[in-house]
Design an enzyme around this catalytic site. Structure first.
Site, short mmCIF file in Angstrom:
data_model
loop_
_atom_site.label_atom_id
_atom_site.label_comp_id
_atom_site.label_asym_id
_atom_site.label_seq_id
_atom_site.Cartn_x
_atom_site.Cartn_y
_atom_site.Cartn_z
N ARG A 1 11.51 -6.45 5.87
CA ARG A 1 11.40 -5.01 5.59
C ARG A 1 12.23 -4.20 6.58
O ARG A 1 12.24 -4.46 7.77
CB ARG A 1 9.92 -4.63 5.69
CG ARG A 1 9.61 -3.19 5.39
CD ARG A 1 8.17 -3.02 5.04
NE ARG A 1 7.26 -3.06 6.17
CZ ARG A 1 5.96 -2.78 6.09
NH1 ARG A 1 5.43 -2.47 4.92
NH2 ARG A 1 5.19 -2.84 7.15
N ARG B 1 -10.47 0.62 8.25
CA ARG B 1 -10.02 -0.76 8.46
C ARG B 1 -11.12 -1.60 9.11
O ARG B 1 -10.92 -2.79 9.32
CB ARG B 1 -8.81 -0.75 9.38
CG ARG B 1 -7.51 -1.23 8.74
CD ARG B 1 -6.45 -1.01 9.76
NE ARG B 1 -5.22 -1.67 9.57
CZ ARG B 1 -4.09 -1.08 9.20
NH1 ARG B 1 -4.08 0.19 8.84
NH2 ARG B 1 -2.97 -1.76 9.18
N ARG C 1 10.60 -2.04 11.83
CA ARG C 1 9.43 -1.60 12.60
C ARG C 1 9.15 -2.64 13.68
O ARG C 1 9.20 -3.83 13.41
CB ARG C 1 8.23 -1.48 11.66
CG ARG C 1 7.92 -0.06 11.25
CD ARG C 1 6.86 -0.01 10.20
NE ARG C 1 5.57 -0.56 10.63
CZ ARG C 1 4.46 -0.50 9.89
NH1 ARG C 1 4.49 0.08 8.72
NH2 ARG C 1 3.34 -1.01 10.33
N ARG D 1 -1.53 -9.04 13.16
CA ARG D 1 -1.97 -8.02 12.19
C ARG D 1 -2.74 -8.69 11.05
O ARG D 1 -3.76 -8.17 10.58
CB ARG D 1 -0.78 -7.23 11.65
CG ARG D 1 -0.15 -6.34 12.71
CD ARG D 1 1.22 -5.85 12.30
NE ARG D 1 1.19 -4.92 11.20
CZ ARG D 1 2.24 -4.65 10.41
NH1 ARG D 1 3.38 -5.28 10.58
NH2 ARG D 1 2.14 -3.77 9.45
N LYS E 1 0.83 -1.21 0.00
CA LYS E 1 0.00 0.00 0.00
C LYS E 1 0.87 1.27 0.00
O LYS E 1 0.62 2.19 -0.77
CB LYS E 1 -0.94 0.02 1.22
CG LYS E 1 -1.95 -1.11 1.24
CD LYS E 1 -3.03 -0.90 2.29
CE LYS E 1 -2.51 -0.89 3.70
NZ LYS E 1 -1.96 -2.19 4.18
#
Ligand code: AMP
Length: 217
Positions: free
Chosen positions: A126, A87, A159, A170, A13
């Site tokens: 990531r 969401r 993160r 998540r 996204k």
């Protein structure tokens, strides 16, 4: 143009938003980025959101709806792209109410579809730059020097919610609460599905094709 971008964590996204924003001059409103900024500034809102974010759960609707309503109010009339919001169906309903009250509506919902296993590989590898926000991957998008941002030489970080354990929560939140939104928006006939398990440039090209057509209408 007012656009909503839907997709599981790791669907791309953020990457797609950057390109969309540049091409169509839209304001990028990322609920995750706003929350991380609030946390960095240790605001009341940031403190309230902290424990939810760290565990991978969704922050309660009332906190998010108020925060995003303020951000949208300040957005320029020519358009924005919402990334990570709404969401839940409740958030979408409240968003619609606020837009309708202002004589506006969502013009397109872009739905990035991706397999959980692909997400897992993407997210746990990531790394990002805390200074400029650039995003890298330890295998697929390496910086020139390992662990260092190409743009400003800052040490890259992971993160805290990009670990496998938090990611499972998540993804669970996504499947239980956010996926329902696709049906909610499909009732309005404004959803475009994209296979996000492809090279990000190919996904971007498919998105541009749809949005270019909408802009011309
Ligand atoms: P993101 O960067 O979009 O993955 O968001 C990071 C975290 O912020 C999520 O795991 C949630 O805890 C929280 N968050 C972001 N957007 C929302 C939202 N619209 N509703 C509830 N929680 C959110």
């Amino acid at each position: 143009m007012k656009v909503v971008l839907l997709g599981a964590p790791g669907a791309g996204k953020g990457t797609q938003c950057k390109n969309i924003v540049a091409r169509y001059s839209l304001l990028h409103l990322s609920s995750g980025d706003i929350l991380r900024q609030e946390r960095a500034e240790s605001t009341e809102l940031g403190k309230k959101a902290q424990s939810y974010m760290d565990s991978g759960a969704l922050v309660p609707d009332e906190i998010i709806i108020e925060m995003m309503a303020k951000a949208i109010e300040k957005a320029p009339a020519d358009g924005f792209i919402l990334d990570g919001f709404p969401r839940t169906v409740n958030q979408a309903v409240e968003l619609d109410k606020a837009l309708v009250a202002g004589g506006q509506q969502i013009d397109a919902v872009l739905n990035l579809e991706i397999d959980d296993n692909v997400v897992s590989r993407r997210i746990t590898g990531r790394r990002s730059c805390p200074q400029c926000g650039a995003v890298y991957h330890i295998e697929n998008l390496k910086p020139k020097t390992e662990g260092i941002c190409d743009n400003d030489g800052t040490e890259l970080v992971q993160r805290s919610d990009d670990t496998q354990e938090v990611l499972s929560n998540r993804l669970d939140a996504y499947h239980r609460q956010t996926e329902l939104l696709v049906d909610y928006y499909k009732k309005n006939g404004t959803v475009y599905d994209f296979d996000a398990d492809r090279d990000p440039d190919d996904v971007g090209a498919s998105i541009f094709e749809k949005l270019d057509a909408l802009v011309k209408m």
